[in-house]
Structures are given as C-alpha cells and as structure tokens.
Motif scaffolding. Structure first.
Motif, mmCIF file in Angstrom:
data_model
loop_
_atom_site.group_PDB
_atom_site.id
_atom_site.type_symbol
_atom_site.label_atom_id
_atom_site.label_comp_id
_atom_site.label_asym_id
_atom_site.label_seq_id
_atom_site.Cartn_x
_atom_site.Cartn_y
_atom_site.Cartn_z
ATOM 1 N N VAL A 163 14.790 -12.556 -44.459
ATOM 2 C CA VAL A 163 15.698 -12.600 -43.313
ATOM 3 C C VAL A 163 15.522 -11.336 -42.484
ATOM 4 O O VAL A 163 15.526 -10.235 -43.026
ATOM 5 N N LEU A 164 15.329 -11.507 -41.197
ATOM 6 C CA LEU A 164 15.186 -10.359 -40.303
ATOM 7 C C LEU A 164 16.482 -10.200 -39.518
ATOM 8 O O LEU A 164 17.060 -11.188 -39.072
ATOM 9 N N PHE A 165 16.926 -8.958 -39.349
ATOM 10 C CA PHE A 165 18.219 -8.760 -38.695
ATOM 11 C C PHE A 165 18.184 -9.227 -37.245
ATOM 12 O O PHE A 165 19.038 -9.987 -36.804
ATOM 13 N N VAL B 8 19.667 -12.927 -37.552
ATOM 14 C CA VAL B 8 21.116 -12.723 -37.418
ATOM 15 C C VAL B 8 21.514 -12.642 -35.941
ATOM 16 O O VAL B 8 22.401 -13.360 -35.480
ATOM 17 N N VAL C 46 22.161 -9.079 -46.527
ATOM 18 C CA VAL C 46 21.413 -10.325 -46.413
ATOM 19 C C VAL C 46 20.056 -10.103 -45.765
ATOM 20 O O VAL C 46 19.044 -10.600 -46.235
ATOM 21 N N SER C 47 20.023 -9.334 -44.651
ATOM 22 C CA SER C 47 18.720 -9.151 -44.018
ATOM 23 C C SER C 47 18.037 -7.890 -44.515
ATOM 24 O O SER C 47 16.908 -7.608 -44.124
ATOM 25 N N LEU D 67 18.504 -4.825 -43.875
ATOM 26 C CA LEU D 67 18.220 -3.829 -42.846
ATOM 27 C C LEU D 67 18.551 -2.450 -43.415
ATOM 28 O O LEU D 67 19.597 -2.237 -43.988
ATOM 29 N N ARG E 212 7.029 -6.008 -42.475
ATOM 30 C CA ARG E 212 8.152 -5.890 -43.410
ATOM 31 C C ARG E 212 7.817 -6.410 -44.798
ATOM 32 O O ARG E 212 8.700 -6.486 -45.643
#
Lengths: 260, 151
Positions: free
Chosen positions: A192-194, A198, B28-29, B31, B55
């Motif tokens: 998942v990438l912010f 998101v 969740v991500s 970051l 990433r």
C-alpha cells in the motif's frame, strides 16, 4: 410524427434548463462574486447532522465489508496457495474502491435524502421565501453550510470506513482463518502506498461528497412544493446520486490509474 | 445557540477521522518520515529487474535493512540502475553482492544482499559491482525447451 419530434425537443430543452439551473444554483451556493464564507457554527451543526449521525451505519458497514472481503479473498487466494497476500488484497480494495464508493452510496441514502426532504419541506412551508423577505440570504444561511458540511464529512467517514474494514478483515483472517498476523500486516505495508492509494481514495471521496451534496440540495430546492413533489425529489436524489457516484468512480479510477 | 454537546461530538468525529488517517498512513501504508541522516544511498546495475518496484525491500539474510528508492534506465549501457536507501547502522563490505529475488514462488520482488569479505565498507553513493539479475521464468522455460529439442 411532428408531435413526437416536438415532444423530444421539449424534453431536451427541459433537461438543458435543469442542468443550467443546477449550475446557477451551485454558483450561488459557493457565493462567487459575493465572496462570502459559510458561518462556522452552522457548518459544525450540519457536520453533526450529516457526519456524526452517519457514523453508526458507516462503522457497522465498514467492519462487515472488511470481514466479507477477507472471507471471499481467502477462498480465492488459497487456491493459489498465497493466503498471505490477503492483507494486501483487503487493504487495497478498501482504500481504492470500497471505502470511497460504499461510503458515498450509504451517504446518499442516509444524508442526501434527509437534506433533500428537509430543504423541500422548507420550500413547501415557504421558509425560504420568508428568509428572503427578511433580507436573509438563504444560500448563505441554509445551502452553503450544508454543502461544506457534506464535503468535509464524507472523506472523514470514508477514512474511518477503510480503517475499520481493514481491522475487520484482520479479525477474520487472523482469528478465524488462521493467517499469520505478521504477514497480514507486513504484506499490506509492503504494497500500500500512502499517496497512490490512501490519498487518491480520499480525493475520490471528496469529489463524491461535492457531487452528492450538490444533487441533494438542488433537488430539495427544485422540488414541487407538494408532499408528492418532495417524495419525488428525494427519490431523484437517491437514484441520481448513486448513479453519479458509480459513473464518476469509473472516470476517476481511469484517470488516476492512468489507463488512458 | 452554540450547543456544547453537539460541538463536542463533531470535534470527536473529526479528531477520530484524523487519527484514522494517521493510522492508515503509518500502520497500513507503512509510511515512514525517515530523515536523510538515518540512511545512506547505494547504487547497483542490473541487466533485468523484471517486476522490482520502487519501495521494494532490500534485505540481508532475510532482515529488511532498506528500501529501493529509485529505478532508472542507464541509457549508455542500457541496464537498470537501482538506488537503494540502507540504514546507517548497517555497514556493508566493498564486495557485497546484490541480486533480485522473489519472495516465494509468486511473491513480491526484493533485493537480497549477501555478505562480502572485504574489510573496507561501501560509502554513500557507491555502486555495488557484483550483481545478479532476476530469474525470468519465460527464459528458463525457453532454455529448457531448447535443450530438450537438441537431445
């Protein structure tokens, strides 16, 4: 023959007129040219009505959608032997699609219909005209706070929906289906990438919020001032709002994924 | 006119959603607001990355020690150049080798580093010279079919 042609023409003109009216209506709400801001305490009151009171349905729906996604995803993924990817699947489908779209659809039914009925009744009982006579701008006092409240509330609701869905999915996957907890979260964090997932999901929710609230307010304002007119306007809000969400979802997804 | 409980409810709602966004961002991500001081950058050239993405993890003996930051094509030699951010606390010897690996049979791609013997260590901006590209399944099948038809 001529009659059918005339009828088609009249119908087209009516639709054009409606679109034009809704555009002018929106410009009036936003206060372009006049530059007014919606009074803060009215926006807060409306956020309470459309946002806080929508929380129960959003919370319950979020948890259950997440749990169902985990169940369904598990049965598909386990046939490829990659149950560990379930966290990734639940999180991505919630953040990109289910969060904004399902929240928006629930929002149309829960808040949009209420807005239309409320404003339609205000018009029927001539409260709007009374305001104008008293020199109070109904756009500033009634419509503008409701629009901003909708635009603020829906992205927040969508965030909570996705979050609760992910935890609901974690509960089913880890506690009921026996997926290793570490791999549920690690797989999710790895994929998942912010900004791409998101934030783009939230942008979708923002657009949906704007369109839904606009449609709901316009139908209320445009309703025929009878009880039948209000019921028709409320139906139109729910139908057109849902269709607008689904149609816009396709366009936004296509633009954001860069398919074209 | 100002209803206190109503305002409290709205405030709690907004703050709950903001906290939710923060959890989405961090938990969740994944970051990370990682300062530049905590990492150093290494480069490596690969003939074929086949599905390695930005990433992606950089790991050594299965422990994640960094992430792929940037992937570019070197237009002189036509090889992929991967920029990696590696934690400062992990010094890597000069003859460390890097290879593109797959987690499981169909899992995600990551870069695996294997330990070297040299006493000197790689510094910020250095290239890892010893690299191994990812195994492309199609090529492997092609080779297998080719060798069978020769028999």
């Amino acid at each position: 023959m001529i009659n059918t042609l005339a009828q088609t023409g009249a119908r087209c003109l009516l639709v054009c007129q409606l679109i034009g009216r809704s555009g002018v209506f929106l410009i009036n709400i936003l206060g372009w040219g006049k530059g007014f801001k919606a009074p803060c305490h009215r926006v807060i009151k409306q956020i309470h009505h459309v946002g806080v009171l929508s929380l129960p349905i959003i919370v319950v729906a979020g948890i259950f959608v997440g749990m169902v996604l985990a169940l369904q995803g598990y049965s598909i993924l386990s046939s490829y032997g990659s149950q560990e990817a379930i966290g990734q699947m639940v999180a991505l489908s919630l953040l990109r699609e289910f969060g904004p779209v399902v929240t928006a659809l629930l929002f149309v039914g829960r808040a949009g219909s209420a807005l239309t009925a409320e404003i339609g009744l205000m018009k029927t009982t001539e409260q709007l005209s009374a305001m104008e006579i008293m020199g109070v701008d109904p756009f500033k006092r009634v419509f503008s706070p409701r629009l901003w409240a909708g635009v603020i509330s829906l992205p927040l609701l969508a965030t909570l929906f996705s979050l609760l869905g992910i935890f609901g999915g974690a509960f089913v996957a880890v506690n009921l289906l026996g997926v290793y907890e570490g791999s549920y979260w690690a797989n999710m964090q790895g994929s998942v990438l912010f900004f791409d997932d998101v934030i783009k999901g939230l942008i979708k929710a923002l657009v949906f919020a704007f369109v839904i609230t606009w449609i709901a307010l316009f139908h209320g304002w445009n309703a025929r001032p009878t009880s039948e007119g209000i019921s028709q306007a409320t139906t139109a809000t729910v139908v057109q709002g849902s269709l607008a969400v689904l149609g816009l979802d396709f366009i936004l997804t296509a633009v954001m994924l860069g398919g074209f | 006119m100002h209803n206190r409980s109503l305002e409290l409810g709205v405030g709690a709602f907004v703050i709950a959603a903001m906290v939710g966004l923060l959890v989405l961002a961090l938990n969740v991500s994944g970051l990370r607001f990682q300062a530049d001081d905590d990492v150093y950058y290494l480069y490596a050239r690969f003939e074929n990355l086949s599905g390695l993405s930005e990433r992606a993890k950089v790991s050594m003996s299965g422990v994640t020690i960094g992430r792929v930051v940037e992937i570019k094509l070197d237009t002189q030699d036509y090889v992929a150049v991967v920029k990696m951010a590696v934690e400062k606390g992990v010094p890597l010897s000069l003859d460390t080798s890097a290879s593109v690996l797959t987690a499981g049979l169909l899992g995600e791609k990551y870069i695996g580093l294997s330990v070297g013997a040299d006493e000197e260590t790689l510094l910020n901006g250095d290239f890892i010279e010893d690299t191994q590209s990812s195994i492309v399944l199609e090529e492997l099948i092609g080779q297998f079919l080719f060798s069978r038809s020769n028999e």
